[in-house]
Design a protein around this motif. Structure first.
Motif, PDB file in Angstrom:
ATOM      1  N   ALA A 172      -6.137   5.918  -3.158  1.00  0.00           N
ATOM      2  CA  ALA A 172      -7.119   5.006  -3.467  1.00  0.00           C
ATOM      3  C   ALA A 172      -8.926   5.649  -3.868  1.00  0.00           C
ATOM      4  CB  ALA A 172      -7.766   4.343  -2.520  1.00  0.00           C
ATOM      5  N   ARG A 173      -8.869   5.555  -5.026  1.00  0.00           N
ATOM      6  CA  ARG A 173     -10.321   5.687  -5.626  1.00  0.00           C
ATOM      7  C   ARG A 173     -11.702   6.004  -4.589  1.00  0.00           C
ATOM      8  NH1 ARG A 173     -10.561   2.415 -10.710  1.00  0.00           N
ATOM      9  NH2 ARG A 173      -9.634   0.758  -9.557  1.00  0.00           N
ATOM     10  N   ARG A 174     -11.475   4.391  -3.006  1.00  0.00           N
ATOM     11  CA  ARG A 174     -12.665   4.791  -2.102  1.00  0.00           C
ATOM     12  C   ARG A 174     -12.252   6.072  -1.794  1.00  0.00           C
ATOM     13  NH1 ARG A 174      -9.554   0.097  -1.753  1.00  0.00           N
ATOM     14  NH2 ARG A 174      -9.368   0.652   0.484  1.00  0.00           N
ATOM     15  N   SER A 175     -10.713   6.632  -1.711  1.00  0.00           N
ATOM     16  CA  SER A 175     -11.666   8.461  -0.904  1.00  0.00           C
ATOM     17  C   SER A 175     -12.990   9.551  -0.891  1.00  0.00           C
ATOM     18  CB  SER A 175      -9.613   8.777  -0.721  1.00  0.00           C
ATOM     19  OG  SER A 175      -8.784   7.862  -0.352  1.00  0.00           O
TER      20      SER A 175
ATOM     21  N   ARG B  19      -0.469  -0.543  -4.861  1.00  0.00           N
ATOM     22  CA  ARG B  19       0.715  -0.504  -5.663  1.00  0.00           C
ATOM     23  C   ARG B  19       1.535  -1.417  -6.226  1.00  0.00           C
ATOM     24  NH1 ARG B  19      -1.145   3.020  -8.790  1.00  0.00           N
ATOM     25  NH2 ARG B  19       1.191   3.561  -9.927  1.00  0.00           N
TER      26      ARG B  19
ATOM     27  N   TYR C  27       0.762  -1.308  -0.169  1.00  0.00           N
ATOM     28  CA  TYR C  27      -0.592   0.369  -0.047  1.00  0.00           C
ATOM     29  C   TYR C  27       0.911   0.922  -0.196  1.00  0.00           C
ATOM     30  CZ  TYR C  27      -4.052  -3.052   0.586  1.00  0.00           C
ATOM     31  OH  TYR C  27      -4.980  -3.466   0.663  1.00  0.00           O
TER      32      TYR C  27
ATOM     33  N   SER D 219      -3.681   3.189  -1.708  1.00  0.00           N
ATOM     34  CA  SER D 219      -3.941   2.694  -2.457  1.00  0.00           C
ATOM     35  C   SER D 219      -2.877   1.744  -2.698  1.00  0.00           C
ATOM     36  CB  SER D 219      -3.715   3.427  -4.079  1.00  0.00           C
ATOM     37  OG  SER D 219      -2.205   3.561  -4.068  1.00  0.00           O
TER      38      SER D 219
ATOM     39  N   TYR E 152       0.692   6.039   0.099  1.00  0.00           N
ATOM     40  CA  TYR E 152      -0.699   6.828  -0.002  1.00  0.00           C
ATOM     41  C   TYR E 152       0.680   7.837  -0.853  1.00  0.00           C
ATOM     42  CZ  TYR E 152      -2.360   5.789   4.847  1.00  0.00           C
ATOM     43  OH  TYR E 152      -2.374   5.521   5.858  1.00  0.00           O
TER      44      TYR E 152
END
Length: 422
Positions: free
Chosen positions: A265-268, A280, A259, A278, A261
């Motif tokens: 992530a698109r969920r943010s 990676r 992961y 996200s 920063y």
């Protein structure tokens, strides 16, 4: 002259009347072939006879039909016809059609001329095993000495060992059908014709013949003994298998993933005020443990270095992600991968690759994949490592050691993906 021709004369048939196929003569020849070569009997009687006036002599298709020219059968003695039966069934048993298709793809060989060369090379492979014990090949049959080549080689070896010249043009009449080179002929019945064998039936015939040869190995020529062993233990394309195993391991879930920063992530977007990392994917880290004990030959160590170079390519050329551990009874050296040919392989003692596993897993960061190249004469870790493991195994006979004749090394553990090398 055959009985069929005599019957035509007795009946006062006009000149030029087509000669019918003398089936009884051909069956008598097949029976003679089966008596002389009993290990081929199952295959000989699996062939279905088809009359064809377009075949120069006799031929087979890849579906185990045997095509015979009536004129050829009429003028050829039974002993020679028996040799032709053995010749034609040998094409099918040795999978010359499948091997011909693979050669055509690999070497870019197309057209009737290229397939004729395959047919002749296949004839060279089998004709040195046909004659003897009452079997005779017709005049003009191709043999290795026709091209000043040694006996005992395979079709692939002969194909690379000769080229056509003008004196070879007399061989242009040869045509053993698609069963010899894989190329369909217009006069063949094809996959939808009657009396063809299904793939599983062909395989069953091959295995039955191989069992007969292995059961009485003293009766078979060396070429047939070799074929029978390969029928039960076919050679594997181990380089492709090992490469596929490594690629599968380095691309599996969790390999090279972490992961970050650096990119949210698109969920943010669904959680206002919260920054989510996200997942990676970075190039996977691979550690190669090479068995450098005294039981591993210099040639095998050379193969191991070739595989190290291939592993470097499998991880996208990121050589900084590959480490090499030399290990016999203890870890000898650890190297980063710069050039595979520059890695010294130190060792020569006993074998205990558990030390190599410990060294590989102590690295920071820990590898995603461990590849072990060994002869298998080693203890293995009792617990599966926390990463994927691929074992490239140099083959060894099932015997070891001179100190304890009852000792048998443990097989690689179930948690490892094992590929036999060589």
């Amino acid at each position: 002259m055959s009985g069929a021709v005599d019957a035509l004369k007795d009946a006062g048939a006009p000149a030029g009347t087509p000669v019918p196929l003398d089936v009884e003569k051909l069956y008598a020849a097949r029976l003679h072939a089966a008596r002389v070569r009993p290990y081929l009997a199952t295959a000989l009687f699996a062939l279905h006879l088809v009359e064809s006036r377009q075949v120069p002599t006799m031929a087979v298709d890849r579906y185990w039909r045997c095509y015979a020219a009536p004129a050829f059968a009429a003028r050829t003695p039974v002993e020679e016809l028996a040799g032709v039966w053995v010749h034609e069934v040998s094409h099918l048993l040795r999978d010359h059609h499948g091997r011909g298709d693979r050669l055509a793809r690999d070497l870019g060989m197309e057209g009737p001329g290229a397939r004729l060369r395959m047919n002749i090379a296949a004839d060279c492979e089998i004709n040195d095993d046909v004659e003897g014990d009452g079997l005779v090949l017709p005049a003009g049959a191709v043999r290795p000495e026709t091209f000043r080549l040694p006996d005992g080689l395979l079709m692939e070896d002969y194909l690379r060992g000769f080229r056509f010249d003008p004196c070879d043009l007399e061989a242009a009449w040869l045509d053993c059908g698609s069963g010899a080179d894989g190329l369909h002929r217009p006069w063949e019945l094809g996959p939808d014709g009657a009396h063809g064998l299904a793939p599983e039936e062909r395989d069953a015939v091959r295995l039955r013949v191989a069992e007969g040869i292995r059961g009485r190995p003293g009766d078979a020529p060396a070429g047939w003994k070799r074929w029978a062993e390969e029928a039960f233990h076919p050679p594997q394309p181990w380089r492709q298998l090992l490469g596929a195993a490594v690629r599968s391991a380095v691309s599996g879930p969790g390999a090279g993933e972490d992961y970050s920063y650096g990119r949210p992530a698109r969920r943010s977007a669904g959680v206002p005020g919260v920054l989510l990392p996200s997942l990676r994917r970075s190039p996977p880290r691979v550690t190669v443990v090479i068995d450098t004990s005294g039981s591993v030959s210099d040639e095998e160590l050379g193969s191991a270095l070739l595989e190290v170079a291939a592993i470097g390519r499998a991880v996208g050329g990121r050589r900084d992600q590959v480490r090499v551990v030399s290990c016999d009874a203890a870890t000898q050296a650890v190297h980063g991968l710069c050039r595979a040919e520059g890695i010294p392989l130190v060792g020569g003692g006993g074998t205990d690759l558990r030390a190599g596993f410990r060294t590989a897993l102590r690295a920071v960061p820990r590898p995603d994949v461990v590849v072990v190249l060994t002869d298998g004469q080693t203890p293995w870790p009792e617990v599966a490592p926390p990463c994927r493991t691929v074992v490239g195994l140099f083959p060894r006979p099932m015997r070891y050691t001179e100190h304890d004749p009852d000792y048998r090394p443990d097989a690689p553990p179930q948690w490892a993906r094992v590929v036999t090398i060589g």
